[in-house]
Each structure stands twice: as C-alpha cells, then as structure tokens.
Design a protein around this motif. Structure first.
Motif: not given
Length: 182
Positions: A59-67, A148-154
């Motif tokens: 779920v984390f990977a999908a959100a970061v990759a999608g963004a 940045g997306s990884a920090a946000y989704v994290g």
C-alpha cells in the motif's frame, strides 16, 4: 457518514487493493484528484490491513509510486506539450498559487519539490513551474518527487498504524462480542 466519493474509493480498494491506491495517488499527483480522499483512503486502508509490514508495504509503495507517476505526467505534459493545467476545471489550482510555487522554486531550487511533496496542500504544485522555468531533467524531478512523496506517505502510514493500534486497544477493552460483530 462518508461521502459518495469516499465510499466508492473504499469499495475499489476492497476489490482491487493497492492498485486502487496507486490510481488515486496518481490522480492526486496529477493535480486532478485533489477532490478524491487520498489521505483518508490511505489511512483507512492501513487500518483495514493491520500493522503487519507485509500488509502495509504494498500500500505504501503503491501510494508513493502513484504520486510520483502523476506528478511526472504533469511535468512531461507541461514541458513537452506546453499544457497549462490551470485551464482545466478538474484541476483545482489557480494561476496565483502556481506563481507562489514558482517563487518558492526560484528561492530553493529542486529541494523545494521534495519539501512541497511532503507538505499537505502543496503536493504536486511545483511540477508546473519546474517544467516551465527550470532546466531540471525529468528523472531529477521524478527523484525529488519520489523523496517528498515517500516522506508524506510515511507520515500517513504512521497515522494509520497509530489509528490501527488505537482501535485494536479500544476494541480489546470493549470485548470480543463487539469485535466479532465488526
């Protein structure tokens, strides 16, 4: 009561899992999906999946990759095809906000892309001025977007885990009958 958009999004996640999270975050990254409840959907998905790493990492990977894909699509559309996203009704970002983002980019450079992606409300806005007014390459923009997306989704993941643990603790105190009925 949750809205119709949120209800539909939750149903899609229930059916398609991380792929639905990818699509929602790609739309958010492309500035189109700001009306979709990406944050709420992500946290709800983490709560539903539980706190096990095996369940939440996709779920984390999908959100970061999608963004990252969504923001990169805006970057490419502006850079290569001279698209102005503010002309579309589906994009709720006005020219005034983009001017502010351009000033931020002028002052801080490429790290501003990563920082803006970690801040709710400004995510994705620097794709347009970065494509218009800088010599930043697509891969460098995508890397800054990814960080940045990884920090946000994290941070969203931390909220989801905290909520999941909180619900588990509360439900454990209430008793097994209530948990079984959920």
């Amino acid at each position: 009561m949750i809205g119709a958009h949120a209800e539909t999004a939750l149903a899609l996640v229930g059916t398609y899992g991380a792929a639905a999270i990818f699509v929602v975050f790609a739309l958010e990254g492309a500035l189109v999906g700001k009306v979709l409840p990406a944050r709420t959907l992500f946290v709800a998905t983490v709560v539903a999946a539980g706190v096990e790493a095996v369940a939440v990492l996709p779920v984390f990977a999908a959100a970061v990759a999608g963004a990252t894909v969504g923001q990169s699509a805006v970057f490419v559309a502006v850079r290569r095809f001279d698209v102005d996203p503010t002309e579309f009704r589906a994009v709720p970002v006005g020219a005034g906000r983009l001017d502010g983002a351009a000033r931020w980019l002028d002052r801080w450079g490429l790290p501003a892309v990563a920082v803006s992606n970690a801040v709710p409300g400004t995510r994705g806005w620097l794709a347009v001025p970065t494509a218009n007014a800088s010599t930043v390459s697509g891969p460098r923009f995508a890397a800054a977007s990814l960080v940045g997306s990884a920090a946000y989704v994290g941070a969203l993941l931390a909220v989801g885990v905290a909520v999941a643990l909180g619900f588990g603790g509360v439900l454990g105190l209430v008793g097994g009958e209530l948990v079984a009925s959920l």
